[in-house]
Design a protein around this motif. Sequence first.
Motif, PDB file in Angstrom:
ATOM      1  N   VAL A 185       0.853  -1.093  -0.256  1.00  0.00           N
ATOM      2  CA  VAL A 185      -0.005   0.006  -0.037  1.00  0.00           C
ATOM      3  C   VAL A 185       0.840   1.239   0.024  1.00  0.00           C
ATOM      4  CG1 VAL A 185      -1.966   1.203   1.235  1.00  0.00           C
ATOM      5  CG2 VAL A 185      -1.871  -1.058   1.195  1.00  0.00           C
ATOM      6  N   HIS A 186       1.973   1.127   0.855  1.00  0.00           N
ATOM      7  CA  HIS A 186       2.892   2.514   0.904  1.00  0.00           C
ATOM      8  C   HIS A 186       3.307   2.664  -0.599  1.00  0.00           C
ATOM      9  CE1 HIS A 186       6.283   5.041   2.803  1.00  0.00           C
ATOM     10  NE2 HIS A 186       6.590   4.139   1.661  1.00  0.00           N
ATOM     11  N   HIS A 187       3.825   1.907  -1.184  1.00  0.00           N
ATOM     12  CA  HIS A 187       4.446   1.927  -2.774  1.00  0.00           C
ATOM     13  C   HIS A 187       3.436   2.323  -3.641  1.00  0.00           C
ATOM     14  CE1 HIS A 187       8.407   1.237  -1.578  1.00  0.00           C
ATOM     15  NE2 HIS A 187       8.346   0.159  -0.604  1.00  0.00           N
ATOM     16  N   TRP A 188       2.181   1.635  -3.503  1.00  0.00           N
ATOM     17  CA  TRP A 188       1.197   2.006  -4.581  1.00  0.00           C
ATOM     18  C   TRP A 188       0.574   3.413  -4.238  1.00  0.00           C
ATOM     19  CZ3 TRP A 188      -1.076   0.544  -8.741  1.00  0.00           C
ATOM     20  CH2 TRP A 188      -2.369   1.163  -8.967  1.00  0.00           C
ATOM     21  N   ALA A 189       0.676   3.981  -3.107  1.00  0.00           N
ATOM     22  CA  ALA A 189       0.161   5.359  -2.888  1.00  0.00           C
ATOM     23  C   ALA A 189       1.240   6.058  -3.561  1.00  0.00           C
ATOM     24  CB  ALA A 189       0.155   5.667  -1.253  1.00  0.00           C
ATOM     25  N   HIS A 190       2.619   6.094  -3.388  1.00  0.00           N
ATOM     26  CA  HIS A 190       3.573   6.781  -4.363  1.00  0.00           C
ATOM     27  C   HIS A 190       3.247   6.836  -5.690  1.00  0.00           C
ATOM     28  CE1 HIS A 190       6.740   7.644  -1.237  1.00  0.00           C
ATOM     29  NE2 HIS A 190       6.906   6.251  -1.076  1.00  0.00           N
ATOM     30  N   TYR A 191       2.909   5.630  -6.258  1.00  0.00           N
ATOM     31  CA  TYR A 191       2.746   5.753  -7.786  1.00  0.00           C
ATOM     32  C   TYR A 191       1.296   6.076  -8.176  1.00  0.00           C
ATOM     33  CZ  TYR A 191       6.958   2.937  -7.330  1.00  0.00           C
ATOM     34  OH  TYR A 191       8.276   2.568  -7.100  1.00  0.00           O
ATOM     35  N   ARG A 192       0.295   5.740  -7.347  1.00  0.00           N
ATOM     36  CA  ARG A 192      -1.179   5.952  -7.917  1.00  0.00           C
ATOM     37  C   ARG A 192      -1.538   7.390  -7.489  1.00  0.00           C
ATOM     38  NH1 ARG A 192      -5.060   4.788 -11.395  1.00  0.00           N
ATOM     39  NH2 ARG A 192      -7.183   5.070 -10.392  1.00  0.00           N
ATOM     40  N   TRP A 193      -1.127   7.952  -6.324  1.00  0.00           N
ATOM     41  CA  TRP A 193      -1.713   9.234  -5.899  1.00  0.00           C
ATOM     42  C   TRP A 193      -0.560  10.103  -5.844  1.00  0.00           C
ATOM     43  CZ3 TRP A 193      -3.843   5.089  -2.536  1.00  0.00           C
ATOM     44  CH2 TRP A 193      -4.662   4.700  -3.166  1.00  0.00           C
ATOM     45  N   GLY A 194       1.040   9.804  -6.025  1.00  0.00           N
ATOM     46  CA  GLY A 194       2.090  10.966  -5.860  1.00  0.00           C
ATOM     47  C   GLY A 194       2.127  11.505  -4.660  1.00  0.00           C
ATOM     48  N   VAL A 195       1.720  10.727  -3.546  1.00  0.00           N
ATOM     49  CA  VAL A 195       2.187  11.357  -2.151  1.00  0.00           C
ATOM     50  C   VAL A 195       3.581  10.654  -1.966  1.00  0.00           C
ATOM     51  CG1 VAL A 195      -0.161  11.402  -1.184  1.00  0.00           C
ATOM     52  CG2 VAL A 195       1.123   9.376  -1.059  1.00  0.00           C
ATOM     53  N   PHE A 196       3.958  11.491  -0.948  1.00  0.00           N
ATOM     54  CA  PHE A 196       5.628  11.226  -0.482  1.00  0.00           C
ATOM     55  C   PHE A 196       5.896  10.600   1.066  1.00  0.00           C
ATOM     56  CE2 PHE A 196       5.360  14.482  -3.556  1.00  0.00           C
ATOM     57  CZ  PHE A 196       6.493  14.402  -4.345  1.00  0.00           C
ATOM     58  N   ASP A 197       7.103  10.165   1.093  1.00  0.00           N
ATOM     59  CA  ASP A 197       7.218   9.673   2.448  1.00  0.00           C
ATOM     60  C   ASP A 197       7.139  10.439   3.477  1.00  0.00           C
ATOM     61  OD1 ASP A 197       7.991   7.188   1.559  1.00  0.00           O
ATOM     62  OD2 ASP A 197      10.028   7.838   0.735  1.00  0.00           O
ATOM     63  N   GLU A 198       6.837  10.076   4.841  1.00  0.00           N
ATOM     64  CA  GLU A 198       6.589  11.049   5.837  1.00  0.00           C
ATOM     65  C   GLU A 198       7.584  10.854   6.962  1.00  0.00           C
ATOM     66  OE1 GLU A 198       1.872  11.688   5.867  1.00  0.00           O
ATOM     67  OE2 GLU A 198       2.575   9.915   6.477  1.00  0.00           O
ATOM     68  N   PHE A 199       8.466  10.063   6.595  1.00  0.00           N
ATOM     69  CA  PHE A 199       9.600   9.880   7.456  1.00  0.00           C
ATOM     70  C   PHE A 199      10.769  10.836   6.867  1.00  0.00           C
ATOM     71  CE2 PHE A 199       9.503   6.161   4.550  1.00  0.00           C
ATOM     72  CZ  PHE A 199      10.843   6.188   4.029  1.00  0.00           C
ATOM     73  N   ALA A 200      11.921  11.018   7.755  1.00  0.00           N
ATOM     74  CA  ALA A 200      12.932  11.998   7.183  1.00  0.00           C
ATOM     75  C   ALA A 200      13.720  10.811   6.299  1.00  0.00           C
ATOM     76  CB  ALA A 200      13.757  12.045   8.258  1.00  0.00           C
ATOM     77  N   THR A 201      14.108  11.435   5.012  1.00  0.00           N
ATOM     78  CA  THR A 201      14.747  10.677   3.887  1.00  0.00           C
ATOM     79  C   THR A 201      16.151  11.030   3.783  1.00  0.00           C
ATOM     80  OG1 THR A 201      13.745  12.311   2.361  1.00  0.00           O
ATOM     81  CG2 THR A 201      12.695  10.203   2.615  1.00  0.00           C
ATOM     82  N   ARG A 202      16.617  11.930   4.866  1.00  0.00           N
ATOM     83  CA  ARG A 202      17.851  12.265   4.641  1.00  0.00           C
ATOM     84  C   ARG A 202      18.420  12.568   6.116  1.00  0.00           C
ATOM     85  NH1 ARG A 202      15.319  14.724   1.025  1.00  0.00           N
ATOM     86  NH2 ARG A 202      14.319  16.411   2.258  1.00  0.00           N
TER      87      ARG A 202
END
Length: 255
Positions: free
Chosen positions: A1-18
């Motif tokens: 679901v996490h990765h599907w939300a990236h691709y389907r709806w264009g949302v981003f991670d809510e954790f620190a990516t850096r």
Amino acid sequence: VHHWAHYRWGVFDEFATRKTNLFYENNAGSRSPTLCTTGIQAKLVDESGQDCNPGNEGPIVCHYQFESDTSAQASVMFYPELPTVTSFCDSDPSSPNYHNFHALGSDQNQFCNFRSTWDVISASDDFSGNNNPQRTISDTTPNIKLVYYRTRAERVSLVLDVSGSIDIGTLLPRLNQEARKYINSFAEGSKLGLITFNARAEVKHALTEITGDADRQSLTDALPSFTYGATSIGAAIQEGLTMLKPTGLGGTIVL
């Protein structure tokens, strides 16, 4: 679901990516971990479980440590591995899933102008106008039926290179593996023949109507077992045309 939300709806991670965005300065002037919702109780620790100060840890790596009794339901875009997480963060201040817009280090806040993931998703065509209203599904076991993906009859000459250039590493086994999958994908009523070529082309299996698995197996058994010689693609294409022409117009050469 996490990765599907990236691709389907264009949302981003809510954790620190850096590494530099693992925390933010809260209203009290102290540091808080970059979390989607403050309903998740977590702290930053090092590999030994000691409190970790991002930016000053040197070779030590800081990471999140969650309270063992957390009941947080959000968010799928923050930490879907938590067993209690089933929801996205939203913009309702009274909700336990309220989006943490103070967390400057999350990509969702940075790239979506501090909108919650559910705000973005619910505005899509999938959900706007009360499409897909919430409902309870008791059984989520998938019902899978294996079928051949080709649904119409085709005429194909499958032309495979068996010249010396294929005698490298695992090229021949891989060629046969993909050819086998291709042969087994044809719908009944299709016609398929097999040609191999090096300096000259040779029919290994005549154009045959597929009426069942026995025909597919017969074609599979004709796949090449060795390679040698030069390469004449012209001879290969000509033999493919020769195979298809007597049975009418149309058809496909797969080289």
